[in-house]
Scaffold this active site. Structure first.
Site, PDB file in Angstrom:
ATOM      1  CG  ASP A  95      95.131  -2.492  56.505  1.00  0.00           C
ATOM      2  OD1 ASP A  95      95.347  -3.315  55.583  1.00  0.00           O
ATOM      3  OD2 ASP A  95      94.530  -2.790  57.550  1.00  0.00           O
TER       4      ASP A  95
ATOM      5  CG  HIS B 232      69.153  -2.007  39.928  1.00  0.00           C
ATOM      6  ND1 HIS B 232      68.823  -2.806  41.000  1.00  0.00           N
ATOM      7  CD2 HIS B 232      69.176  -2.821  38.843  1.00  0.00           C
ATOM      8  CE1 HIS B 232      68.667  -4.050  40.584  1.00  0.00           C
ATOM      9  NE2 HIS B 232      68.872  -4.085  39.275  1.00  0.00           N
TER      10      HIS B 232
ATOM     11  CG  HIS C  90      71.586  -5.667  41.184  1.00  0.00           C
ATOM     12  ND1 HIS C  90      70.835  -6.587  41.876  1.00  0.00           N
ATOM     13  CD2 HIS C  90      71.549  -6.053  39.886  1.00  0.00           C
ATOM     14  CE1 HIS C  90      70.348  -7.495  41.023  1.00  0.00           C
ATOM     15  NE2 HIS C  90      70.786  -7.199  39.816  1.00  0.00           N
TER      16      HIS C  90
ATOM     17  CB  THR D 248      88.087  -8.324  57.048  1.00  0.00           C
ATOM     18  OG1 THR D 248      87.989  -6.936  57.425  1.00  0.00           O
ATOM     19  CG2 THR D 248      88.662  -9.143  58.202  1.00  0.00           C
ATOM     20  N   GLY D 249      88.691  -6.447  54.416  1.00  0.00           N
ATOM     21  CA  GLY D 249      87.963  -5.550  53.507  1.00  0.00           C
ATOM     22  C   GLY D 249      86.852  -4.790  54.210  1.00  0.00           C
ATOM     23  CB  ILE D 250      85.000  -5.486  57.332  1.00  0.00           C
ATOM     24  CG1 ILE D 250      84.512  -6.844  56.814  1.00  0.00           C
ATOM     25  CG2 ILE D 250      83.891  -4.807  58.144  1.00  0.00           C
ATOM     26  CD1 ILE D 250      84.294  -7.885  57.916  1.00  0.00           C
TER      27      ILE D 250
ATOM     28  CB  CYS E 137      91.908  -3.612  55.235  1.00  0.00           C
ATOM     29  SG  CYS E 137      90.200  -4.021  55.631  1.00  0.00           S
TER      30      CYS E 137
HETATM   31  C1  RB5 Z   1      94.473  -5.283  60.623  1.00  0.00           C
HETATM   32  O1  RB5 Z   1      94.970  -6.230  61.528  1.00  0.00           O
HETATM   33  C2  RB5 Z   1      93.009  -5.555  60.340  1.00  0.00           C
HETATM   34  O2  RB5 Z   1      92.244  -5.296  61.472  1.00  0.00           O
HETATM   35  C3  RB5 Z   1      92.547  -4.726  59.164  1.00  0.00           C
HETATM   36  O3  RB5 Z   1      93.337  -5.007  58.070  1.00  0.00           O
HETATM   37  C4  RB5 Z   1      91.124  -4.947  58.704  1.00  0.00           C
HETATM   38  O4  RB5 Z   1      90.856  -6.309  58.530  1.00  0.00           O
HETATM   39  C5  RB5 Z   1      90.073  -4.240  59.432  1.00  0.00           C
HETATM   40  O5  RB5 Z   1      88.874  -4.292  59.081  1.00  0.00           O
END
Ligand code: RB5
Length: 146
Positions: free
Chosen positions: A11, A136, A101, A70-72, A68
């Site tokens: 993103d 695994h 793994h 956080t990558g989350i 992104c």
């Molecule tokens: C964008 O502000 C942020 O929310 C996105 O890049 C990401 O971290 C979401 O998980």
């Protein structure tokens, strides 16, 4: 490595790191498929996680790199496809273990959390490390079941 092409997607928050990692991959001789985004203008990470899932799911790419803030969020989005095993990685150790793994086929980074050099090194390790197999195999197979 399964499939020669490596897809990259991010993103807006991950754009700069995605571009840097893309350049590293190209300089290392990899075939790179860039799924966007193409600027730091605000976009929605689920759209790019889905684009990655489609590229992996259809076999257009064998490996993927997601970024992104956080990558989350972007890894959650990609992992909705059962063919995707996206690992949120913070260092070379998590990169290595995600391959050994979990047979991860996509690596995700949080551009606001990981240092640039750590991400570059972790990506190299991710691509160089083989799945360990053995105990695994059955566990990884269960990840793709409904
Ligand atoms: C964008 O502000 C942020 O929310 C996105 O890049 C990401 O971290 C979401 O998980």
């Amino acid at each position: 490595m399964a499939g020669a092409t490596i897809a990259v997607a991010s993103d807006h928050a991950g754009f700069d790191l995605k571009e840097l990692l893309k350049r590293d991959l190209q300089q290392a001789g990899h075939d790179v498929l860039d799924l966007g985004t193409n600027s730091t203008e605000s976009v929605d990470y689920p759209d790019f996680g889905k684009a990655m899932a489609d590229a992996i799911g259809t076999g257009k790419a064998g490996r993927g790199v997601l970024v992104c803030g956080t990558g989350i969020g972007i890894s959650i989005a990609a992992n909705r496809n059962p063919k995707v095993r996206a690992a949120l990685v913070h260092d070379v150790t998590s990169a290595r273990l995600s391959r050994e793994h979990n047979d991860a086929n996509v690596v995700a980074f949080g551009s606001r959390l990981i240092g640039t050099e750590a991400a570059r090194e972790a990506l190299k390790v991710f691509l160089a490390t083989k799945f360990e197999g053995g105990r695994h195999i059955g566990r990884v197979a269960k990840l793709s079941k409904d």
